[in-house]
Design an enzyme around this catalytic site. Structure first.
Site, PDB file in Angstrom:
ATOM      1  N   HIS A 184      22.630  -2.493  35.405  1.00 34.04           N
ATOM      2  CA  HIS A 184      23.815  -3.049  36.068  1.00 34.04           C
ATOM      3  C   HIS A 184      24.402  -4.146  35.191  1.00 34.04           C
ATOM      4  CE1 HIS A 184      23.667  -1.231  40.175  1.00 34.04           C
ATOM      5  NE2 HIS A 184      22.453  -0.924  39.749  1.00 34.04           N
TER       6      HIS A 184
ATOM      7  N   GLU B  13      27.085  -5.611  35.491  1.00 33.84           N
ATOM      8  CA  GLU B  13      27.817  -6.588  36.296  1.00 33.84           C
ATOM      9  C   GLU B  13      26.913  -7.572  37.014  1.00 33.84           C
ATOM     10  OE1 GLU B  13      26.575  -3.268  38.943  1.00 33.84           O
ATOM     11  OE2 GLU B  13      27.288  -3.464  36.889  1.00 33.84           O
TER      12      GLU B  13
ATOM     13  N   CYS C  38      24.207   3.601  36.559  1.00 30.01           N
ATOM     14  CA  CYS C  38      23.038   3.690  37.441  1.00 30.01           C
ATOM     15  C   CYS C  38      22.930   5.067  38.101  1.00 30.01           C
ATOM     16  CB  CYS C  38      23.053   2.556  38.461  1.00 30.01           C
ATOM     17  SG  CYS C  38      21.438   2.298  39.257  1.00 30.01           S
TER      18      CYS C  38
END
Length: 616
Positions: A585, A587, A502
């Protein structure tokens, strides 16, 4: 008249510190009396064998190094010396039956001013990449002439009668500070080492005539309301990953029905060996009343709120002794009134502002969130109890459908993969998503740890370095961005494996000769299906800026391979010898394919001769 309890009789006749607590519509109420101790930090809460109820003000978030107006509200402990349990029926018979009168009602931020704040936060905060969502409050203040104890208990009685679905309905009285409310939301609990959180977000405002099936269906199908809930789940999973070695698991979503509102919620659960005070410190405070990422949310709150929050959006923390330590139950202090002994009563309410927010809707949301308590205070008329809305199978279908796009990793028990015998350092760039990255890397077999950007010093002993996400503009000259650039430059020069995510992906993209541009519309809490080097993947995005490559296939410097959107040229990922980056992202709960993509990127940088990333 039902005979009052011994302790309730004392409370009604003798002004002493006390708390009355009804939990989750239970048929009983706990009455606690005791002595008051103010302490400086959560670690000072006296857990020496007695039950303790602690009022945790919002300013205590400074213990995590986060910004907050310091209004001097004390971290106050009621150390319990006596307690009783009585039925709600008996309590209603003994509590004052005529609510205390209020007058001189004022609002500190009027509707037009609050609407302008909504626009400013969307344009200047979310629009600059400062975060995905933010909660800004406003206060309604009035005056009462009754004795504080009488006012407090009369309003508690009104809430017990008129409100339902609350997690806690409570009244707390201490010298100079009293609170009464019906909060819908648990922030965190610990029972025999099992940690629970239940983020609540998304709001269906019931019409005056009561909720309708059509209104509920419209609410459950609303993209803004659904995204709002997922964003706070992501934020609370960051906290769960920090306090639970096995991370957190989510179940739901469910409906949370109250008298004037219906919310949606998930339940999160994990296990921890930590002291309950440490669990509380690492989870201050709920993103549902602050925003995300947490650290920047606190800065935004400090910029847009002119005064301290006192106990609004803090917690009531009940520490209950057991044979081998303490359990914890800590609801969020919302939907509550704060009483001062000078006759002032204040009710605070805030709306969650996201990229889809409209000023008029957020103004209305603050009103309805405050309405239950304001009705108990007599500021608003009590609404006639509407007929309950019958369940409709379509409600469950729409709720279940939300999980089709949620990462299974966070919903199902995970069996750890083989230990690699390798270490991973995750550099925190200002967003606790790094905690979730650490958990995923641990699951993939790494001995992973996180260090913040100010203290991180990667060395050759770190087999893998992951530079994490964070808020802000990657083109800025702020110290955080400058240090991340230097750390990544050193790692590139070392030729050792690294991944950038990011914000860090954007910084590295600048370093290798690409340009960074603001997106036409922020992708905060948005799921997209993108091409990652020939493999289609559903990934969650939280970005306002993006690297742009045009029709390039490789970067001007280092000749990294580019995965880009064919139409816009927006860069999704980069890779080269020992280097990989990704904009999304992996995660996030919004990334069903995130773990597999992370595994492939890790394998690629750890084995540089790999020609391509193969779809598993």
């Amino acid at each position: 008249m039902h005979p009052p309890s011994r302790l309730l009789s004392q409370i009604l006749t003798d002004d002493q510190p006390f708390a009355l607590i009804r939990r989750e519509d239970e048929p009983t109420i706990d009455i606690l009396v005791g002595t008051v101790i103010d302490v400086d930090s959560l670690s000072d809460i006296p857990l020496t064998g007695d039950e303790v109820l602690t009022l945790v003000p919002f300013r205590q978030v400074a213990e995590r190094g986060y910004a907050a107006h310091d209004d001097g509200s004390p971290l106050r402990c009621l150390v319990v010396t006596d307690r009783e349990t009585l039925t709600v029926e008996d309590a209603l018979g003994a509590l004052p039956q005529h609510p205390a009168d209020v007058s001189n009602v004022t609002v500190d931020v009027d509707d037009d001013a609050y609407a302008e704040t909504v626009r400013t936060v969307i344009d200047d905060e979310i629009g600059r990449g400062e975060g995905a969502n933010f909660v800004i409050r406003r206060d309604i203040t009035a005056h009462f002439s009754d004795e504080p104890v009488t006012a407090l208990l009369s309003w508690l009685r009104e809430l017990l009668v008129s409100e339902h679905g609350a997690y806690w309905t409570f009244a707390v009285r201490t010298p100079g500070i009293s609170l009464v409310g019906a909060t819908p939301e648990r922030h965190v609990s610990v029972t025999d080492g099992v940690v629970g959180m239940n983020p609540i977000s998304g709001t269906y405002r019931h019409p005056a005539t009561g909720p309708t099936t059509e209104g509920m269906l419209e609410f459950l199908a609303d993209v803004k309301e659904s995204e709002e809930l997922v964003m706070v789940v992501d934020e609370e999973l960051k906290m769960m990953s920090a306090v639970c070695p096995d991370g957190g698991r989510m179940t739901g979503p469910f409906l949370k029905r109250m008298s004037r509102l219906t919310h949606t919620e998930y339940l999160l659960e994990g296990t921890t060996p930590r002291d309950v005070r440490d669990v509380l410190r690492l989870t201050m405070f709920a993103p549902t009343v602050t925003g995300s990422p947490m650290q920047n949310a606190c800065r935004v709150i400090a910029r847009h709120e002119s005064s301290g929050r006192r106990y609004y959006s803090g917690v009531l923390a009940r520490f209950m002794p057991k044979s081998d330590g303490y359990d914890l139950d800590a609801p969020i202090l919302i939907r509550a009134a704060h009483l001062d002994d000078d006759g002032t009563v204040t009710v605070s309410a805030g709306a969650t502002l996201v990229r889809h927010s409209t000023p008029e809707n957020e103004v209305a949301e603050t009103r309805v969130k405050a309405s239950g308590v304001l009705s108990a205070l007599g500021v608003l008329p009590r609404r006639t109890e509407a007929q309950p809305l019958h369940d409709d199978p379509r409600f469950d279908e729409l709720l279940a459908a939300r999980n089709h796009d949620i990462a299974a990793f966070w919903r199902q028990p995970q069996q750890p993969r083989a230990v690699r015998g390798l270490s991973a350092l995750v550099v925190d760039a200002g967003d606790d998503f790094t905690r979730m990255l650490v958990h995923q890397l641990t699951h993939l077999g790494f001995a992973a740890r996180v260090v913040d950007w100010e203290r991180a010093n990667p060395t050759s002993d770190d087999d893998l370095v992951v530079f994490g996400p964070g808020p802000g503009d990657p083109r800025s000259t702020e110290p955080r961005v400058g240090r991340l650039r230097r750390l990544m430059s050193d790692r590139v020069a070392s030729g050792l494996p690294m991944i950038a995510v990011c914000l860090s992906h954007q910084i590295l993209s600048l370093m290798v000769g690409l340009t960074i541009e603001p997106l036409q519309a922020p992708r905060q809490g948005q799921q997209r299906t993108v091409d990652i080097f020939g493999s289609r993947a559903r990934i969650g995005f939280y970005n306002t800026f993006a690297a742009v490559a045009g029709d390039r296939s490789h970067t001007p410097r280092l000749s990294l391979e580019i995965a880009r959107d064919a139409e816009t040229g927006t860069v999704q990922a980069l890779r080269g010898s020992r280097i990989a980056t990704v904009q999304g992202h992996l995660e996030s709960v919004l990334s069903p394919d995130g773990l597999d993509v992370l595994d492939r990127l890790v394998s690629d940088v750890m084995v540089p001769q790999a020609a391509s990333i193969q779809t598993q």
